[in-house]
Design a protein around this motif. Structure first.
Motif, short mmCIF file in Angstrom:
data_model
loop_
_atom_site.label_atom_id
_atom_site.label_comp_id
_atom_site.label_asym_id
_atom_site.label_seq_id
_atom_site.Cartn_x
_atom_site.Cartn_y
_atom_site.Cartn_z
N ALA A 144 17.30 -10.00 6.73
CA ALA A 144 17.78 -10.38 8.06
C ALA A 144 18.75 -9.35 8.65
CB ALA A 144 18.45 -11.75 8.00
N PHE A 145 19.11 -8.32 7.91
CA PHE A 145 20.07 -7.33 8.41
C PHE A 145 19.52 -6.63 9.65
CE2 PHE A 145 22.31 -6.27 4.10
CZ PHE A 145 22.85 -7.53 4.09
N ILE A 151 0.81 -1.21 0.00
CA ILE A 151 0.00 0.00 0.00
C ILE A 151 0.85 1.27 0.00
CG2 ILE A 151 -0.25 0.16 2.51
CD1 ILE A 151 -2.99 0.79 -0.15
N GLU A 152 2.03 1.25 0.64
CA GLU A 152 2.84 2.46 0.69
C GLU A 152 3.49 2.77 -0.65
OE1 GLU A 152 6.34 2.25 3.17
OE2 GLU A 152 6.30 0.06 3.07
N PHE A 153 3.58 1.80 -1.55
CA PHE A 153 4.18 2.00 -2.86
C PHE A 153 3.15 2.11 -3.99
CE2 PHE A 153 7.81 0.01 -0.68
CZ PHE A 153 8.81 0.89 -1.05
N ILE A 154 1.91 1.77 -3.71
CA ILE A 154 0.98 1.51 -4.79
C ILE A 154 0.63 2.76 -5.60
CG2 ILE A 154 -1.26 1.77 -3.61
CD1 ILE A 154 -1.87 -1.12 -4.76
N ASP A 155 0.53 3.91 -4.93
CA ASP A 155 0.25 5.15 -5.67
C ASP A 155 1.42 5.52 -6.57
OD1 ASP A 155 -2.35 5.71 -4.77
OD2 ASP A 155 -1.60 6.58 -2.92
N TYR A 156 2.64 5.39 -6.06
CA TYR A 156 3.82 5.65 -6.89
C TYR A 156 3.82 4.73 -8.11
CZ TYR A 156 5.69 7.62 -2.49
OH TYR A 156 5.91 8.33 -1.33
N PHE A 157 3.49 3.48 -7.87
CA PHE A 157 3.52 2.46 -8.92
C PHE A 157 2.58 2.81 -10.06
CE2 PHE A 157 1.63 -1.52 -10.56
CZ PHE A 157 2.76 -2.20 -10.99
N GLN A 183 11.26 -10.54 6.49
CA GLN A 183 12.06 -11.58 7.14
C GLN A 183 11.17 -12.63 7.80
OE1 GLN A 183 14.97 -12.62 7.17
NE2 GLN A 183 15.27 -13.77 9.07
N ALA A 184 10.05 -12.19 8.35
CA ALA A 184 9.13 -13.11 9.03
C ALA A 184 8.48 -14.08 8.05
CB ALA A 184 8.07 -12.32 9.78
N ARG A 185 8.49 -13.77 6.76
CA ARG A 185 7.86 -14.62 5.75
C ARG A 185 8.82 -15.64 5.14
NH1 ARG A 185 5.95 -12.27 1.14
NH2 ARG A 185 4.03 -13.49 1.14
N ARG A 186 10.10 -15.50 5.40
CA ARG A 186 11.06 -16.43 4.81
C ARG A 186 10.86 -17.84 5.39
NH1 ARG A 186 16.84 -14.37 5.72
NH2 ARG A 186 17.43 -15.69 3.93
N ARG A 187 10.89 -18.82 4.51
CA ARG A 187 10.68 -20.20 4.92
C ARG A 187 12.00 -20.97 4.90
NH1 ARG A 187 5.68 -21.13 0.75
NH2 ARG A 187 4.55 -19.19 1.21
N LYS A 188 11.90 -22.25 5.15
CA LYS A 188 13.09 -23.08 5.32
C LYS A 188 14.04 -22.98 4.13
CE LYS A 188 14.49 -27.87 6.28
NZ LYS A 188 13.99 -29.26 6.52
N PHE A 236 14.46 5.38 5.32
CA PHE A 236 15.25 4.41 6.06
C PHE A 236 14.45 3.75 7.19
CE2 PHE A 236 18.40 2.94 9.15
CZ PHE A 236 19.25 2.22 8.33
N ASP A 237 13.67 4.53 7.93
CA ASP A 237 12.88 3.95 9.02
C ASP A 237 11.82 2.99 8.48
OD1 ASP A 237 14.32 5.31 10.95
OD2 ASP A 237 12.95 7.01 11.00
N ALA A 238 11.18 3.38 7.39
CA ALA A 238 10.19 2.50 6.78
C ALA A 238 10.84 1.25 6.21
CB ALA A 238 9.43 3.26 5.69
N LEU A 239 12.06 1.40 5.71
CA LEU A 239 12.79 0.25 5.17
C LEU A 239 13.04 -0.79 6.25
CD1 LEU A 239 14.43 -1.17 2.93
CD2 LEU A 239 16.38 0.28 3.58
N LYS A 240 13.42 -0.36 7.43
CA LYS A 240 13.66 -1.30 8.55
C LYS A 240 12.40 -2.12 8.82
CE LYS A 240 15.04 1.83 11.48
NZ LYS A 240 15.52 2.45 12.73
N LEU A 241 11.25 -1.46 8.83
CA LEU A 241 9.99 -2.15 9.09
C LEU A 241 9.66 -3.12 7.96
CD1 LEU A 241 7.43 -2.57 10.75
CD2 LEU A 241 6.44 -0.58 9.59
N ARG A 242 9.84 -2.69 6.71
CA ARG A 242 9.56 -3.57 5.57
C ARG A 242 10.42 -4.81 5.62
NH1 ARG A 242 9.45 1.43 2.80
NH2 ARG A 242 11.54 1.14 1.93
N HIS A 243 11.70 -4.65 5.96
CA HIS A 243 12.60 -5.80 6.03
C HIS A 243 12.19 -6.75 7.14
CE1 HIS A 243 16.46 -4.77 3.58
NE2 HIS A 243 15.37 -4.52 2.91
#
Length: 259
Positions: free
Chosen positions: A222-223, A13-19, A205-210, A194-201
């Motif tokens: 994971a940074f 949603i935060e990118f969709i208008d730009y897109f 990261q929580a969605r990465r699987r095995k 930068f602050d929003a980037l930390k949240l997006r990452h």
């Protein structure tokens, strides 16, 4: 000229208008596979009459990266016989040429069927105003081979785009003819705010699987904050004003998998 765009959406949603502000000038139809978004972007997309919306296909897979790759490898087939060109990108990827319609007319006449774009990691410490066009507002970025991707091709000439993981390289099959010179750019607008980037990452990261974890797919998610700052600063150190490039073919010095 009819152009279709295919992408995957997950909480964008935060990118969709730009897109849409960027692509609406030349894309006639969007095909979006949604990956279970809960941020309002799914509702946003459903209100647009030019969007064909579907759920992202689920695979018997331990990797969300492989599931996204499957969408990129198959969604474009819905445009066969209907579009002159298809674009395959992510929501934070903007393809750019100073005169894209004229460029596409020229390469079509020349018999080009597949167009890789020169990649840039675009950079801004702050999130821009929601009403701007990112290609006008954020013009500083670092050349980056990882973002040099196959982004456009003719659906009636290409049998298989042959994307690798992340679409960072490709081995397309069919009647494949690249331009003699590389003029199209891929501007990757993930490293903005930068602050929003930390949240997006953290969310990604929580969605990465095995399999993602074992293979290092999406490893930047994971940074920690220090590592992310180092990564951001490293891109800044070699960034340039993309709008000032007179000849991207010569000035983009990163390796190109298609050359």
């Amino acid at each position: 000229m009819k152009i279709h765009l295919h992408c995957v959406n997950w909480n964008s949603i935060e990118f969709i208008d730009y897109f849409f502000r960027h692509y609406d000038g030349f894309v006639s139809r969007y095909f979006v596979n949604d990956d279970g978004s809960t941020d309002g972007s799914l509702e946003y997309l459903s209100r647009r009459p030019d969007v064909t919306l579907a759920a992202k296909p689920r695979l018997d897979s331990e990797s969300y990266v492989l599931e996204s790759l499957h969408s990129h490898l198959t969604s474009w087939k819905r445009s066969a016989g209907l579009a002159d060109w298809v674009i395959v990108v992510d929501m934070d990827e903007h393809i750019y040429h100073p005169d894209l319609p004229l460029y596409l007319e020229r390469v079509t006449r020349e018999g080009v069927t597949a167009i890789p774009a020169l990649g840039f990691q675009m950079l801004s410490r702050k999130m821009p105003d929601k009403n701007v066009r990112l290609t006008d507002e954020i013009r500083v970025g670092a050349p980056w081979k990882q973002m040099s991707k196959l982004v456009m091709f003719r659906p009636d000439a290409v049998l298989d785009p042959g994307f690798a993981i992340g679409r960072h390289t490709a081995e397309p099959k069919g009647d494949i003819r690249y331009p003699d010179r590389d003029e199209l750019l891929l501007l990757h607008y993930k490293y903005i705010g930068f602050d929003a980037l930390k949240l997006r990452h953290a969310q990604a990261q929580a969605r990465r699987r095995k399999a993602d974890l074992q293979n290092g797919w999406g490893h930047r998610y994971a940074f920690d904050e220090q590592k992310l700052e180092e990564d951001f600063s490293a891109f800044e150190a070699r960034s340039l004003d993309v709008s000032g490039m007179r000849d991207p073919h010569l000035q983009h010095e990163e390796p190109r998998w298609w050359r």
